[in-house]
Design a protein around this motif. Structure first.
Motif, mmCIF file in Angstrom:
data_model
loop_
_atom_site.group_PDB
_atom_site.id
_atom_site.type_symbol
_atom_site.label_atom_id
_atom_site.label_comp_id
_atom_site.label_asym_id
_atom_site.label_seq_id
_atom_site.Cartn_x
_atom_site.Cartn_y
_atom_site.Cartn_z
ATOM 1 N N UNK A 35 0.711 -1.099 -0.067
ATOM 2 C CA UNK A 35 0.067 -0.066 0.139
ATOM 3 C C UNK A 35 0.784 1.257 0.067
ATOM 4 N N UNK A 36 2.040 1.253 0.903
ATOM 5 C CA UNK A 36 2.844 2.556 0.728
ATOM 6 C C UNK A 36 4.206 1.906 0.743
ATOM 7 N N UNK A 37 5.193 2.842 0.623
ATOM 8 C CA UNK A 37 6.707 2.665 0.676
ATOM 9 C C UNK A 37 7.495 1.759 1.792
ATOM 10 N N UNK A 38 6.778 2.204 3.184
ATOM 11 C CA UNK A 38 7.074 1.555 4.194
ATOM 12 C C UNK A 38 6.687 0.244 4.308
ATOM 13 N N UNK A 39 5.750 -0.396 3.965
ATOM 14 C CA UNK A 39 5.302 -1.502 4.033
ATOM 15 C C UNK A 39 6.142 -2.274 2.757
ATOM 16 N N UNK A 40 6.266 -2.028 1.812
ATOM 17 C CA UNK A 40 6.764 -2.426 0.519
ATOM 18 C C UNK A 40 8.098 -2.733 0.978
ATOM 19 N N UNK A 41 8.952 -1.519 1.703
ATOM 20 C CA UNK A 41 10.425 -1.969 2.340
ATOM 21 C C UNK A 41 10.391 -2.945 3.320
ATOM 22 N N UNK A 42 9.214 -3.069 4.007
ATOM 23 C CA UNK A 42 9.157 -4.326 5.010
ATOM 24 C C UNK A 42 9.004 -5.601 4.344
ATOM 25 N N UNK A 43 8.368 -5.580 3.262
ATOM 26 C CA UNK A 43 8.000 -6.809 2.642
ATOM 27 C C UNK A 43 9.370 -7.431 1.978
ATOM 28 N N UNK A 44 10.016 -6.354 1.403
ATOM 29 C CA UNK A 44 11.292 -6.697 0.809
ATOM 30 C C UNK A 44 12.202 -7.270 1.611
ATOM 31 N N UNK A 45 12.246 -6.639 2.917
ATOM 32 C CA UNK A 45 13.178 -7.465 4.215
ATOM 33 C C UNK A 45 12.796 -8.777 4.288
ATOM 34 N N UNK A 46 11.542 -8.842 4.460
ATOM 35 C CA UNK A 46 10.752 -10.283 4.862
ATOM 36 C C UNK A 46 11.102 -11.275 3.571
ATOM 37 N N UNK A 47 11.103 -10.622 2.247
ATOM 38 C CA UNK A 47 11.666 -11.541 1.206
ATOM 39 C C UNK A 47 12.990 -11.864 1.336
ATOM 40 N N UNK A 48 13.709 -10.785 1.973
ATOM 41 C CA UNK A 48 15.252 -11.328 1.886
ATOM 42 C C UNK A 48 15.470 -12.128 2.803
ATOM 43 N N UNK A 49 14.696 -12.083 4.002
ATOM 44 C CA UNK A 49 14.973 -13.151 4.934
ATOM 45 C C UNK A 49 14.799 -14.605 4.704
ATOM 46 N N UNK A 50 13.609 -14.685 3.790
ATOM 47 C CA UNK A 50 13.316 -15.977 3.266
ATOM 48 C C UNK A 50 14.119 -16.462 1.892
ATOM 49 N N UNK A 51 14.412 -15.485 1.163
ATOM 50 C CA UNK A 51 15.000 -16.029 -0.076
ATOM 51 C C UNK A 51 16.235 -15.563 -0.279
ATOM 52 N N UNK A 52 16.999 -14.890 0.533
ATOM 53 C CA UNK A 52 18.044 -13.927 0.406
ATOM 54 C C UNK A 52 19.276 -14.931 0.407
ATOM 55 N N UNK A 53 19.244 -15.750 1.366
ATOM 56 C CA UNK A 53 20.631 -16.872 1.199
ATOM 57 C C UNK A 53 20.417 -17.546 0.019
ATOM 58 N N UNK A 54 19.527 -18.235 -0.688
ATOM 59 C CA UNK A 54 19.511 -18.901 -1.833
ATOM 60 C C UNK A 54 19.753 -18.001 -2.768
ATOM 61 N N UNK A 55 18.939 -16.773 -3.123
ATOM 62 C CA UNK A 55 19.147 -15.919 -4.328
ATOM 63 C C UNK A 55 19.338 -14.414 -3.717
ATOM 64 N N UNK A 56 20.675 -14.228 -3.356
ATOM 65 C CA UNK A 56 21.137 -12.967 -3.050
ATOM 66 C C UNK A 56 21.039 -11.933 -4.167
ATOM 67 N N UNK A 57 21.385 -12.229 -5.426
ATOM 68 C CA UNK A 57 21.306 -11.308 -6.398
ATOM 69 C C UNK A 57 19.965 -11.024 -6.993
ATOM 70 N N UNK A 58 18.924 -11.814 -6.740
ATOM 71 C CA UNK A 58 17.541 -11.448 -7.109
ATOM 72 C C UNK A 58 16.977 -10.348 -6.470
ATOM 73 N N UNK A 59 17.378 -10.262 -5.069
ATOM 74 C CA UNK A 59 17.002 -9.226 -4.332
ATOM 75 C C UNK A 59 18.028 -7.895 -4.340
ATOM 76 N N UNK A 60 19.258 -8.002 -4.676
ATOM 77 C CA UNK A 60 20.248 -6.876 -4.708
ATOM 78 C C UNK A 60 19.929 -5.777 -5.438
ATOM 79 N N UNK A 61 19.208 -6.022 -6.563
ATOM 80 C CA UNK A 61 18.899 -5.066 -7.640
ATOM 81 C C UNK A 61 17.885 -4.194 -7.073
#
Length: 153
Positions: A35-61
């Protein structure tokens, strides 16, 4: 560098294994549908926690380009659906290149401006796509940018 949402997603997906692509893309929807930038950034960090170790380059961009992507979240959902991708702008630029590539030099800046204006008039004729809920989109744009659209309506 293309930094619209669609191109960011495509860039991310090329680093993800096919077996995880569906789950990864479903999780990513929470980021760009936020709904807004703050929530999006929070969701991005959640995504990084879940997938970041396996696919770090997918989130780095996304992290590297966040300052360019984040203004997207200032718009209401109706407008976001229209500015989701830069394909319309890229198409316009392609038409500009098409009409200017045969000319090596223009006598004046004004002559170049005239040629680009005429090219844009031809391109606009081809823009026939209708947008769902255009009345709401237009009213949101008028609220977002007061005084800019009234003379064109």
């Amino acid at each position: 560098v293309q930094r619209c949402i669609i191109h960011q997603l495509r860039n991310s997906f090329k680093y993800v294994s096919y077996k995880d692509l569906k789950a990864f893309s479903n999780d990513f929807k929470e980021v760009y549908h936020a709904i807004n930038e703050e929530v999006a950034l929070e969701k991005l960090y959640e995504l990084k926690e879940k997938w970041g170790k396996e696919y770090p380059y997918a989130i780095r961009s996304w992290e590297n380009n966040w300052e360019v992507i984040s203004p997207f979240f200032k718009f209401p959902e109706e407008i976001r659906k229209i500015i989701y991708t830069t394909n319309i702008i890229e198409g316009l630029h392609r038409q500009f290149r098409k009409v200017t590539k045969t000319k090596t030099i223009f006598p004046t800046d004004s002559s170049l401006e005239k040629m680009l204006y005429l090219a844009s008039m031809n391109v606009v004729k081809k823009w026939t796509q209708r947008y769902k809920n255009w009345d709401r989109v237009l009213s949101q744009l008028m609220i977002q940018y007061p005084g800019r659209l009234e003379e064109y309506i």
